[in-house]
Structure formats: C-alpha cells, structure tokens
Design an enzyme around this catalytic site. Structure first.
Site, PDB file in Angstrom:
ATOM      1  N   PHE A   8      14.453  73.041  49.181  1.00 11.15           N
ATOM      2  CA  PHE A   8      13.297  72.798  48.317  1.00 11.15           C
ATOM      3  C   PHE A   8      12.740  71.421  48.723  1.00 11.15           C
ATOM      4  O   PHE A   8      13.506  70.466  48.889  1.00 11.15           O
ATOM      5  CB  PHE A   8      13.730  72.812  46.847  1.00 11.15           C
ATOM      6  CG  PHE A   8      12.575  72.688  45.894  1.00 11.15           C
ATOM      7  CD1 PHE A   8      11.752  73.774  45.648  1.00 11.15           C
ATOM      8  CD2 PHE A   8      12.295  71.483  45.270  1.00 11.15           C
ATOM      9  CE1 PHE A   8      10.668  73.651  44.775  1.00 11.15           C
ATOM     10  CE2 PHE A   8      11.225  71.359  44.407  1.00 11.15           C
ATOM     11  CZ  PHE A   8      10.398  72.451  44.165  1.00 11.15           C
ATOM     12  N   ASP A  67      22.172  71.051  44.768  1.00  5.46           N
ATOM     13  CA  ASP A  67      21.051  71.265  43.848  1.00  5.46           C
ATOM     14  C   ASP A  67      21.240  72.646  43.216  1.00  5.46           C
ATOM     15  O   ASP A  67      21.200  73.667  43.913  1.00  5.46           O
ATOM     16  CB  ASP A  67      19.735  71.175  44.636  1.00  5.46           C
ATOM     17  CG  ASP A  67      18.507  71.217  43.733  1.00  5.46           C
ATOM     18  OD1 ASP A  67      18.591  71.802  42.633  1.00  5.46           O
ATOM     19  OD2 ASP A  67      17.457  70.695  44.146  1.00  5.46           O
ATOM     20  N   TYR A 103      14.415  73.330  33.000  1.00  8.12           N
ATOM     21  CA  TYR A 103      13.251  74.063  32.476  1.00  8.12           C
ATOM     22  C   TYR A 103      13.116  75.452  33.068  1.00  8.12           C
ATOM     23  O   TYR A 103      12.186  76.166  32.747  1.00  8.12           O
ATOM     24  CB  TYR A 103      11.953  73.260  32.667  1.00  8.12           C
ATOM     25  CG  TYR A 103      11.729  72.691  34.057  1.00  8.12           C
ATOM     26  CD1 TYR A 103      11.273  73.497  35.095  1.00  8.12           C
ATOM     27  CD2 TYR A 103      11.964  71.342  34.322  1.00  8.12           C
ATOM     28  CE1 TYR A 103      11.060  72.966  36.359  1.00  8.12           C
ATOM     29  CE2 TYR A 103      11.752  70.814  35.580  1.00  8.12           C
ATOM     30  CZ  TYR A 103      11.300  71.625  36.597  1.00  8.12           C
ATOM     31  OH  TYR A 103      11.105  71.100  37.843  1.00  8.12           O
ATOM     32  N   LYS A 104      14.047  75.824  33.950  1.00  9.06           N
ATOM     33  CA  LYS A 104      14.003  77.160  34.551  1.00  9.06           C
ATOM     34  C   LYS A 104      14.806  78.111  33.651  1.00  9.06           C
ATOM     35  O   LYS A 104      14.406  78.383  32.537  1.00  9.06           O
ATOM     36  CB  LYS A 104      14.483  77.065  35.990  1.00  9.06           C
ATOM     37  CG  LYS A 104      13.486  76.251  36.832  1.00  9.06           C
ATOM     38  CD  LYS A 104      13.924  75.928  38.224  1.00  9.06           C
ATOM     39  CE  LYS A 104      12.796  75.163  38.926  1.00  9.06           C
ATOM     40  NZ  LYS A 104      13.210  74.525  40.170  1.00  9.06           N
ATOM     41  N   ARG A 126       6.955  85.962  44.187  1.00  3.55           N
ATOM     42  CA  ARG A 126       8.259  85.671  43.593  1.00  3.55           C
ATOM     43  C   ARG A 126       8.269  86.103  42.127  1.00  3.55           C
ATOM     44  O   ARG A 126       7.341  85.804  41.380  1.00  3.55           O
ATOM     45  CB  ARG A 126       8.471  84.157  43.699  1.00  3.55           C
ATOM     46  CG  ARG A 126       9.878  83.694  43.877  1.00  3.55           C
ATOM     47  CD  ARG A 126       9.916  82.200  44.150  1.00  3.55           C
ATOM     48  NE  ARG A 126       9.308  81.402  43.089  1.00  3.55           N
ATOM     49  CZ  ARG A 126       9.740  80.189  42.709  1.00  3.55           C
ATOM     50  NH1 ARG A 126      10.794  79.651  43.297  1.00  3.55           N
ATOM     51  NH2 ARG A 126       9.128  79.504  41.772  1.00  3.55           N
TER      52      ARG A 126
HETATM   53  C1  LIG Z   1      12.561  73.330  40.582  1.00  4.23           C
HETATM   54  C2  LIG Z   1      13.376  72.594  41.563  1.00  4.23           C
HETATM   55  C3  LIG Z   1      13.407  71.199  41.565  1.00  4.23           C
HETATM   56  C4  LIG Z   1      12.514  70.433  40.624  1.00  4.23           C
HETATM   57  O1  LIG Z   1      12.551  69.062  40.754  1.00  4.23           O
HETATM   58  P1  LIG Z   1      11.757  68.191  39.688  1.00  4.23           P
HETATM   59  O2  LIG Z   1      12.110  66.812  40.007  1.00  4.23           O
HETATM   60  O3  LIG Z   1      12.161  68.649  38.328  1.00  4.23           O
HETATM   61  O4  LIG Z   1      10.298  68.485  39.870  1.00  4.23           O
HETATM   62  C5  LIG Z   1      14.263  70.566  42.432  1.00  4.23           C
HETATM   63  N1  LIG Z   1      15.038  71.288  43.287  1.00  4.23           N
HETATM   64  C6  LIG Z   1      14.989  72.631  43.337  1.00  4.23           C
HETATM   65  C7  LIG Z   1      15.854  73.380  44.286  1.00  4.23           C
HETATM   66  C8  LIG Z   1      14.153  73.326  42.482  1.00  4.23           C
HETATM   67  O5  LIG Z   1      14.094  74.648  42.529  1.00  4.23           O
END
Ligand SMILES: *Cc1c(COP(=O)(O)O)cnc(C)c1O
Length: 425
Positions: free
Chosen positions: A139, A210, A235-236, A384
């Site tokens: 990501f 992560d 938040y997911k 997705r």
């Molecule tokens: C959604 C997501 C993030 C989000 O990072 P933020 O700092 O909250 O914007 C980070 N890593 C992964 C793999 C994600 O899917």
C-alpha cells in the site's frame, strides 16, 4: 433491469443464486450482527474494507460524550470519564483480534504515523543495519513513509522486491526491517506471515506488519507468528468511523528496549511532572505521542464493543464462503464481458474482499454506486468489493452481482454521468 433483456441462462443463474443465498442467510450464525449496524434500505456497503458501516452503539456513545462528558465534565473527564486511558482501553479491545495480550496494543494517530514510529523504532534497534526491505506493491503509504525516513536518516536506504516470493533471497545482514501487509489491499492475497517472519529472524531482521485489511476479517496471531511490530487501521472492518485512529503493537520481548522518535509528552512516563528530559512510559503507552483524539477514540471504543461476542473462526469461515460465492457468481455471469478474477481462488490465501479486472472498471463502479451498491476502484483496472461478514449477507451479494451483470450487458456504464474524475475512487 433496463431495456436489454438478459439471456434466459443468466436469469436462471440468478434465480438459483437467489434461492441459495436465502438458504445461506437463514443458516448464517453471524446474521444477528446486522442489527448492530445502521444499514439503509437499498444501500449495500461493499466497501467495508475502506469505510465500515456505522454500529448503532456509536450513536449513543457520541451522545454521551458530547451531551455530558465534554459539555459538562470538561477537563474533569480526562480522569472521570476514562479519557486519559482510552488509547490503552481501546487497545485492549483490539488485542484479542490480533493475538496480542492485554496492555500490548495502543490506539492513536493514523496508520501512516504509526508506521513512521515503528519503522524508526526498528531502525534504532538495529543500528548496524541500514536497509528497509519493502514490497514494490505495498500500500503506497507504507513505502512513502519508508522513503521519508530514508530521506531523513543518513545512511538508510530502501530495497524493494516485486513479490514476497523474492523476500527470502533479498534478506541479508544489511536489512534492519521488512515492511509488509498481511492482506494485500488490491488483490486480498494473504501472506504467509509466520514463514516470512522466520526468514527475517534467521537473517537478523525485524518485521513491521501492516494489518489494515486483516483486523476484523482474517484472524491473525502476531505473537504466535513471530512478528516484531504490527500496526493497522480501525475504520475498515473495525467500523471505527472515517479517520478513526490506528493501533500499534510491539512484541513484549522488545517493548522495553524500544524507543520511538515521536516522543511527545503523552507517551512520557510522568507527563504531569513537566520535566525537561523525555522518559518513555512503560510498555506500549510510549507509542502515544500527543493528546489522544478523544471523540474518535470514544466512537471506536463503542464500535468495538460487539467484537467481544464475535467468534473469530466463524467470522473467517463466513468471509471465505461469501467471497467464494461472490467470485463464483461473477465468474459465471460476467466473464463473458471480459471481467477477470484478480483475488486468490484459494480461500486460505484470500482476505475479505474480492477484486475483479475490467478496463472500464471505474465507470462500472460509479454506475453501481448510483444504484446504492458501494464498492471502489483501484488503478489501473481493479473493481474492489469488500465483504464484511458482520453485515453483508449472501442476498446482498446476489443483488450486487445481478446489478453488475446488468450494467455490463446494457453498457449503461458508458453514460456521460459516469465519466470524468472524482476526488476519491
Ligand atoms: C487503509 C490502509 C492504510 C491507511 O493509512 P492511513 O494513515 O490511515 O491513511 C495503511 N495501510 C494499508 C495497507 C491500508 O490498507
């Protein structure tokens, strides 16, 4: 359905799928959790892997926080309403979802900021090593944060590999840490965390995982799998609300030796001594930086209450079964239009979303959203759909795929209203 008639075979396919879905929904042991969420009739949130639906408990909690704790309690609520301890009390609700113990997880700041803290802390634990090993397709924020650290810390450099198959060969005695997602944000591929950690440990490198697409969907055991650092989004699948603060875990074997560079006063051992020197708090509290985000933490705390009743193996089983049902139905109804499957077929290697390739996927997703079917698009061609097991049923999946099929068949995605750009895809 619009003007063009579906072929009879498709009508049969969807009729059969609808009947099967009804049976599966009736037998679903998690179906009772749907009522814990505010769901709008006519809208299907197939983007719970990006922004989870709102749990009802959040509304009552926010009323309490706004109507009394803040408005009336004022500063007294830091102690009286438990605000000061929220980073840890919320962390304790997340801990059992990732195989961590009580007192090992802390919540606050964004995922990106927690990545910064953990990567920097890992580098500090391996001062003789200066390479961060990444996956190219991580990501983006994971790799961007690593780049920012490499730009800031003299001698630190990045090494990126195409896939984790190349990880073992790329770990040598210059690598301080590997930075990787457990569940891939685009394809939902689940990595073999324990095997990768074994390879990292054998080479003397630390691991920073992560878990953003893992937590609340795929059971994981950070301690058992030998992780050193783990961070993740709330938040997911944890439904903490837009921009909800992230969590951070550090192996108990390392924590007392670990220093993170965002040494703010709220992670100090005795913040109200107002002393000159920074002395980290014991355990994971040292990963708190500044004043905790109380409104967001309170919402997240309420959103997490229901997880105490969720049977995680049952959740994972439904995630696997429902994503398989989704893939199967798309393949049988939409492959003829050129839609391809990008998620792993093997359920044990798949997280809780499904990814399909289609050249005009962005327009298709906008056409679906216009009908209340919310998914998202990831460049260059990925449609997705998140399948959050607590509030998505099999009937929802059939409705979504039937709409997808109709949009492809009638090419209604090709209308002017679905062209052009949007701020967020
Ligand atoms: C959604 C997501 C993030 C989000 O990072 P933020 O700092 O909250 O914007 C980070 N890593 C992964 C793999 C994600 O899917």
């Amino acid at each position: 359905m619009s003007g063009v008639a579906a072929r009879p075979a498709d009508a049969d396919l969807f009729a059969t799928a609808r009947a099967e879905a009804a049976g599966r929904d009736a037998a679903d042991p998690l179906a009772r959790f749907r009522d814990a969420f505010v769901l709008q009739a006519g809208t299907i949130n197939l983007d719970g892997n990006s922004l989870g639906s709102m749990p009802r408990a959040v509304v009552a909690r926010m009323e309490r926080v706004l109507g009394s704790e803040w408005s009336k309690g004022l500063i007294r609520s830091w102690g009286g309403a438990g605000w000061f301890a929220l980073p840890e009390t919320v962390g304790d609700r997340i801990a059992p979802l990732i195989g961590a113990g009580a007192g090992e997880v802390v919540v606050g700041d964004s995922t990106s900021v927690n990545l910064f803290k953990c990567i920097a802390a890992a580098l500090a634990l391996r001062p003789e090593r200066r390479v961060l090993l990444l996956q190219e397709d991580n990501f983006p924020t994971d790799n961007y944060i690593a780049q920012g650290i490499a730009d800031m810390v003299p001698g630190v450099s990045l090494r990126a590999v195409k896939s984790t198959d190349a990880f073992a060969g790329a770990i040598d005695d210059s690598v301080a840490a590997i930075v990787l997602s457990h569940v891939h944000y685009r394809t939902a591929l689940v990595e073999d965390m324990a095997a990768i950690n074994r390879a990292a440990r054998a080479a003397g490198a630390l691991s920073v995982w992560d878990l953003s697409h893992t937590t609340g969907a795929v059971p994981v055991d950070v301690a058992g799998a030998g992780c050193d650092f783990a961070i993740g989004c709330t938040y997911k699948y944890l439904n903490g609300g837009p921009g909800a603060p992230a969590y951070c875990w550090v192996s108990p074997e390392l924590i007392e030796r670990t220093r993170q560079p965002l040494s703010g006063w709220m992670g100090h051992k005795t913040p109200f001594d107002f002393s000159f020197d920074y002395e980290p708090a014991t355990a994971i509290r040292r990963f708190v930086c500044g004043t905790p985000q109380i409104l967001s933490l309170a919402a997240l705390d309420a959103a997490l209450e229901l997880w105490a009743e969720v049977d995680l193996p049952q959740l994972h089983q439904k995630s696997r079964d429902s994503t398989e049902f989704f893939i199967d139905l798309v393949e049988r109804s939409c492959a003829a239009f050129g839609v391809t499957v990008q998620s792993p077929r093997d359920g044990s290697r798949r997280g809780s979303h499904v990814a399909f390739g289609y050249e005009n996927g962005l327009q298709v997703m906008r056409a679906l959203a216009a009908q209340g079917i919310i998914g998202d698009f990831r460049t260059p061609d990925t449609m997705r759909f998140g399948v959050a097991p607590l509030y998505i049923g099999y009937g929802d999946i059939v409705r979504a795929v039937a709409a997808l099929h109709d949009i492809l068949l009638t090419r209604s995605w090709d209308r002017a209203e679905f062209r052009g750009t949007t701020v967020v895809t």
